[in-house]
Design an enzyme around this catalytic site. Structure first.
Site, mmCIF file in Angstrom:
data_model
loop_
_atom_site.group_PDB
_atom_site.id
_atom_site.type_symbol
_atom_site.label_atom_id
_atom_site.label_comp_id
_atom_site.label_asym_id
_atom_site.label_seq_id
_atom_site.Cartn_x
_atom_site.Cartn_y
_atom_site.Cartn_z
ATOM 1 N N HIS A 113 43.961 24.341 42.651
ATOM 2 C CA HIS A 113 44.228 23.349 43.683
ATOM 3 C C HIS A 113 45.118 22.214 43.195
ATOM 4 C CE1 HIS A 113 41.924 25.719 46.184
ATOM 5 N NE2 HIS A 113 41.202 24.822 46.828
ATOM 6 N N SER B 26 48.419 27.007 46.052
ATOM 7 C CA SER B 26 48.609 28.461 45.958
ATOM 8 C C SER B 26 50.082 28.823 45.866
ATOM 9 C CB SER B 26 48.008 29.142 47.173
ATOM 10 O OG SER B 26 46.624 28.922 47.211
ATOM 11 N N LYS C 39 41.965 34.037 58.707
ATOM 12 C CA LYS C 39 42.551 35.238 58.110
ATOM 13 C C LYS C 39 41.583 35.867 57.103
ATOM 14 C CE LYS C 39 46.919 36.985 56.427
ATOM 15 N NZ LYS C 39 48.339 36.714 56.248
ATOM 16 N N ASP C 40 40.904 35.021 56.321
ATOM 17 C CA ASP C 40 39.941 35.550 55.352
ATOM 18 C C ASP C 40 38.793 36.273 56.041
ATOM 19 O OD1 ASP C 40 41.305 34.824 53.095
ATOM 20 O OD2 ASP C 40 40.287 32.903 52.842
ATOM 21 N N GLU D 281 31.678 53.900 33.626
ATOM 22 C CA GLU D 281 31.924 53.761 35.055
ATOM 23 C C GLU D 281 33.429 53.764 35.316
ATOM 24 O OE1 GLU D 281 29.043 54.109 36.916
ATOM 25 O OE2 GLU D 281 28.840 52.040 37.577
HETATM 26 C C1 HEM Z 1 34.951 36.667 39.737
HETATM 27 C C2 HEM Z 1 36.187 36.900 39.943
HETATM 28 C C3 HEM Z 1 37.206 36.001 40.623
HETATM 29 C C4 HEM Z 1 37.047 35.172 41.696
HETATM 30 C C5 HEM Z 1 35.786 34.949 42.513
HETATM 31 C C6 HEM Z 1 38.340 34.575 41.937
HETATM 32 C C7 HEM Z 1 38.593 33.680 42.955
HETATM 33 C C8 HEM Z 1 39.857 33.202 43.283
HETATM 34 C C9 HEM Z 1 40.168 32.499 44.483
HETATM 35 C C10 HEM Z 1 39.161 32.139 45.610
HETATM 36 C C11 HEM Z 1 41.512 32.235 44.480
HETATM 37 C C12 HEM Z 1 42.347 31.600 45.588
HETATM 38 C C13 HEM Z 1 42.640 32.648 46.668
HETATM 39 C C14 HEM Z 1 43.657 33.681 46.251
HETATM 40 O O1 HEM Z 1 44.779 33.320 45.828
HETATM 41 O O2 HEM Z 1 43.359 34.889 46.355
HETATM 42 C C15 HEM Z 1 42.034 32.747 43.235
HETATM 43 C C16 HEM Z 1 43.361 32.676 42.830
HETATM 44 C C17 HEM Z 1 43.867 33.210 41.656
HETATM 45 N N1 HEM Z 1 43.200 34.040 40.778
HETATM 46 FE FE1 HEM Z 1 41.239 34.507 40.881
HETATM 47 N N2 HEM Z 1 39.239 35.024 41.006
HETATM 48 C C18 HEM Z 1 38.577 35.907 40.183
HETATM 49 C C19 HEM Z 1 39.104 36.594 39.127
HETATM 50 C C20 HEM Z 1 40.430 36.483 38.678
HETATM 51 C C21 HEM Z 1 40.987 37.211 37.587
HETATM 52 C C22 HEM Z 1 40.194 38.240 36.766
HETATM 53 C C23 HEM Z 1 42.314 36.827 37.472
HETATM 54 C C24 HEM Z 1 43.394 37.275 36.478
HETATM 55 C C25 HEM Z 1 43.198 37.769 35.345
HETATM 56 C C26 HEM Z 1 42.574 35.859 38.493
HETATM 57 C C27 HEM Z 1 43.790 35.224 38.691
HETATM 58 C C28 HEM Z 1 44.060 34.377 39.755
HETATM 59 C C29 HEM Z 1 45.342 33.716 39.986
HETATM 60 C C30 HEM Z 1 46.579 33.806 39.083
HETATM 61 C C31 HEM Z 1 45.221 32.987 41.177
HETATM 62 C C32 HEM Z 1 46.282 32.138 41.859
HETATM 63 C C33 HEM Z 1 46.914 33.007 42.887
HETATM 64 C C34 HEM Z 1 48.029 32.395 43.674
HETATM 65 O O3 HEM Z 1 47.993 31.225 43.980
HETATM 66 O O4 HEM Z 1 48.959 33.170 43.961
HETATM 67 N N3 HEM Z 1 41.411 35.681 39.208
HETATM 68 N N4 HEM Z 1 41.002 33.339 42.535
#
Ligand code: HEM
Lengths: 282, 429
Positions: free
Chosen positions: B219, B223, B247-248, B291
């Site tokens: 934030h 995004s 949308k979500d 798995e």
């Molecule tokens: C428990 C697992 C995870 C949760 C609950 C989570 C949750 C979120 C949420 C709510 C967002 C904002 C919405 C979105 O852009 O889709 C986000 C963004 C992001 N996540 Fe995750 N995430 C998880 C795992 C990961 C992993 C494993 C990675 C990479 C190795 C990752 C990389 C990113 C990145 C780079 C963003 C920014 C995306 C953008 O703004 O384009 N996330 N995450």
């Protein structure tokens, strides 16, 4: 700098892999893997076409009851069913009184303790008991079965690929057969050992279980169904499908309701989405 | 944080005003996932997956806590207690199948989430920290999933634990000691099962904590978006609520639908039949496979079959961990200032190859280890490392990106044809 280091690390991994590939290929050419009898002669299960199969499957209670009869009269001599209790039989259509009678008349008794002397003894089964094992312990089971262990059957249809069809095929008509002459010719070392039985549905082709179902009419069904060999095999497979997944019907019913509910949710969410974004190009 | 035009929380209700003074939680929510968080207007459905991962974590925690009320972490009775849940606990079958398939859905969603980040360059400045925390979450998830799989104490649980903890014995000199220390014995047994249960219960909450940091870090810059171009002004964004909550919700519905189909109609599709056989240290299964979500990494491990300075097994273990750890360096391996692969023709090509490469690795990981499959695995592993460590750093230097749109709004309008001032005006409200 980053680029130089990462390239070096990358080349190290790729280089070791190339080396490994070279040796794998060389080895494969020099010593081709020997063919195995299990590969060539193993058969995939036949289709038992049970009513429980498929996404909307339900149990055919009469068939499951017949399968229980086959288990009781044939398989129970060697196989336990330890995760199933007599009371569970109510789910396949037996009445309370029938369940009590079945438990009471079950040939193998429950291990117990004499309340006066404290010595080990046995007592008659009651509805809340689980099915007793025919053998006191693993050593006894092996001693009675040529050193093989008859596995517990409660979960059998989930513990093998394509389990229901597998059980049907394994004990169905024609599964036990003479070992094919081609097999012995091609793999002289793979001759069925003494005490084992050739059965192409079993993973390694030679099973320790003697053929449990051998002739039509081995069991006399109380519902008048003709007890052909394949019928008995199908019925016991149906019964073991139920023992492994007793909640199958509620699961399918709950699934049906959930999918309809979620589909309506999707539809409404889609409408809300269209509405909210109506004036914004994106 | 956030953009100057972000809406401000102004509670009108006296109760909410009172709460805002004492403990401004509603304000926090409003600014995090409410109207107070401006989001690019052009996000596609790939941006749903973060929220879906959060939902999946919630499902895992809720079903997991109830399962733990009935589960017994003791090697003598664990398998039977799980069967008790399946047969005698009210809706126990539902809880267990939901938790087991929920783990698969969680990993599936996170893999798509990571792939989204790779494609749109979300790992690059200014979002490096978001990415790094993401990789930490991924590692924690893998550990959690592995230990969870051990709990039912079936054949694959036991032998999987045996194989995975065996990796540590590849470490020179101290490896075996470490393995025995981790397991609390020479082989997986009661001691191992108990500590795995303890950690399996703990880690999801650690993950939840890291997710808070992940979103906090996100934030600050806000995004990314499919063009990869920075937000230039108010017309480029919409408030998170109601636009992206709506949308979500659509994405969540589709996720739930898929989840329900799996859970209710094919709950054992992704499992292994051997795990319905109680653990038996004296009988090794014909094929020990993890798995599905670990298969690509398992394939990398198995591809290192030759000793070279180090023993083959150690190479395999290093490569397997390395294949994930290298993601930590990604923001610096890729030096291209352009984020979205849509404007990077070469990178896009290599990335699509990588996608198929990982699917091939997954296939090889689960397949029989004959010469053909081992060689396929070696080639695919080679590409995996080459992609990140060699191709990416060089391509990002040499490739000529396609011209970027001037702004998000310009890209949106171009998509809808023409950019007359009237349309710009309409589009910006
Ligand atoms: C428990 C697992 C995870 C949760 C609950 C989570 C949750 C979120 C949420 C709510 C967002 C904002 C919405 C979105 O852009 O889709 C986000 C963004 C992001 N996540 Fe995750 N995430 C998880 C795992 C990961 C992993 C494993 C990675 C990479 C190795 C990752 C990389 C990113 C990145 C780079 C963003 C920014 C995306 C953008 O703004 O384009 N996330 N995450």
């Amino acid at each position: 700098m980053v680029r130089a280091i990462s390239t070096l690390v990358g080349l190290a991994f790729v280089g070791v892999l190339a080396l490994a590939l070279f040796f794998t290929a060389k080895d494969a050419i020099q010593n081709p893997a020997p063919e195995a009898a299990e590969h060539e002669f193993h058969l995939h299960p036949r289709d038992a076409a049970l009513s429980s199969a498929g996404y909307f499957g339900t149990f055919d209670r009469r068939q499951v009851q017949r399968g229980f009869q086959v288990y009781k009269e044939v398989c129970a001599a060697c196989h336990s069913l330890k995760y199933v209790a007599f009371r569970d039989l109510k789910e396949i259509g037996y009445t309370e009184a029938e369940v009590k009678a079945i438990a009471n008349q079950w040939v193998i008794e429950q291990p117990s303790i004499n309340p006066d002397t404290g010595e080990a003894t046995t007592r008659k089964n009651v509805a809340s008991d689980h099915f007793p094992s025919p053998f006191a312990n693993e050593v006894a089971a092996r001693a009675a079965n040529n050193n093989a262990l008859p596995p517990d059957l409660s979960l059998m249809t989930k513990a093998r690929h394509d389990g229901a069809n597998y059980v049907f095929s394994l004990v169905g008509k024609g599964a036990y057969r003479p070992q094919p002459a081609e097999l012995v010719e091609k793999f002289p070392g793979a001759k069925t050992p003494e005490g084992l039985h050739y059965n192409p549905y079993f993973a390694n082709l030679n099973i320790a279980m003697p053929p449990p179902l051998t002739s039509d009419g081995q069991v006399t069904y109380t519902d008048g169904t003709a007890a052909t060999h394949d019928q008995m095999a199908k019925d016991v497979a149906a019964f073991l499908t139920w023992t492994a997944e007793p909640k199958l019907e509620s699961r399918h019913a709950a699934g049906f309701a959930s999918v309809i509910f979620i589909a309506i949710f999707c539809f409404l969410a889609w409408g809300a989405y269209q509405n909210v974004w109506r004036d914004v190009k994106h | 944080m956030s953009f100057p035009w972000a809406k401000h929380y102004e509670p009108k209700q006296p109760l909410m005003r009172w709460l805002d003074e004492k403990l401004p939680v509603p304000r926090l929510v409003y600014n995090a996932v409410g109207a107070g968080y401006p989001v690019p207007r052009n996000l596609n459905y790939f941006w749903n997956f973060g929220v879906l991962a959060g939902a999946a974590l919630g499902i895992q925690i809720i079903t997991g806590i109830v399962l733990a009320m009935h589960y017994a972490a003791n090697a003598g009775v664990a398998f039977g207690s799980v069967e008790g849940i399946m047969r005698d606990v009210n809706a126990g079958w539902f809880l267990r199948y939901a938790h087991a398939n929920g783990a698969s859905m969680f990993l599936l969603v996170v893999y798509i989430h990571i792939a989204r980040g790779l494609y749109y360059g979300s790992y690059k400045a200014p979002r490096e920290m978001v990415w790094l925390l993401g990789v930490v979450i991924f590692l924690l998830m893998m550990a959690t999933a592995f230990m969870g799989y051990v709990l039912p104490w079936g054949q694959m649980s036991f032998w999987g634990a045996q194989v995975i903890t065996g990796f540590f014995s590849a470490i020179p000199l101290v490896g075996e000691t470490i393995r025995v220390w981790l397991l609390g014995g020479y082989a997986p047994d009661n001691a191992a099962l108990n500590r795995f249960f303890s950690l399996h219960y703990l880690l999801p909450f650690v993950i939840a904590g890291v997710i808070i940091l992940h979103i906090w870090a996100l934030h600050i810059p806000g995004s990314n978006n499919p063009t990869g171009v920075d937000v230039k002004g108010e017309q480029d964004t919409v408030p998170f609520h109601p636009y992206y909550t709506a949308k979500d919700a659509v994405g969540l519905g589709v996720f739930m639908l898929l989840f329900a189909l799996l859970l209710f109609f094919s709950p054992n599709l992704l499992g292994h039949p051997d795990n319905y056989i109680e653990a038996n240290p004296l009988s090794t299964p014909a094929h020990i496979v993890p798995e599905w979500y670990f298969l690509p990494f398992y394939a990398i491990l198995k591809s290192f079959t030759a000793d070279f300075i180090l023993p083959a097994k150690l190479w395999g273990v290093l490569a397997m961990f390395g294949s994930i750890l290298l993601l930590f360096f990604l923001p610096w391996l890729d030096s291209s200032p352009v984020r979205s692969a849509n404007y990077r023709p070469k990178y896009r090509g290599f990335l699509i190859v990588l996608l198929f490469d990982v699917i091939l690795l997954g296939y090889v990981g689960g397949a029989e280890a004959n010469a053909r499959n081992v060689i396929l695995g070696q080639i695919a592993s080679g590409y995996y490392f080459a992609h990140f460590l060699i191709i990416l750093p060089w391509v990002s230097r040499s490739e000529r990106p396609r011209p970027l749109p001037g702004s998000i709004t310009e890209a949106v309008l171009a998509k809808h044809g023409g950019t007359s001032p009237a349309q710009t005006a309409l589009a910006s409200n």
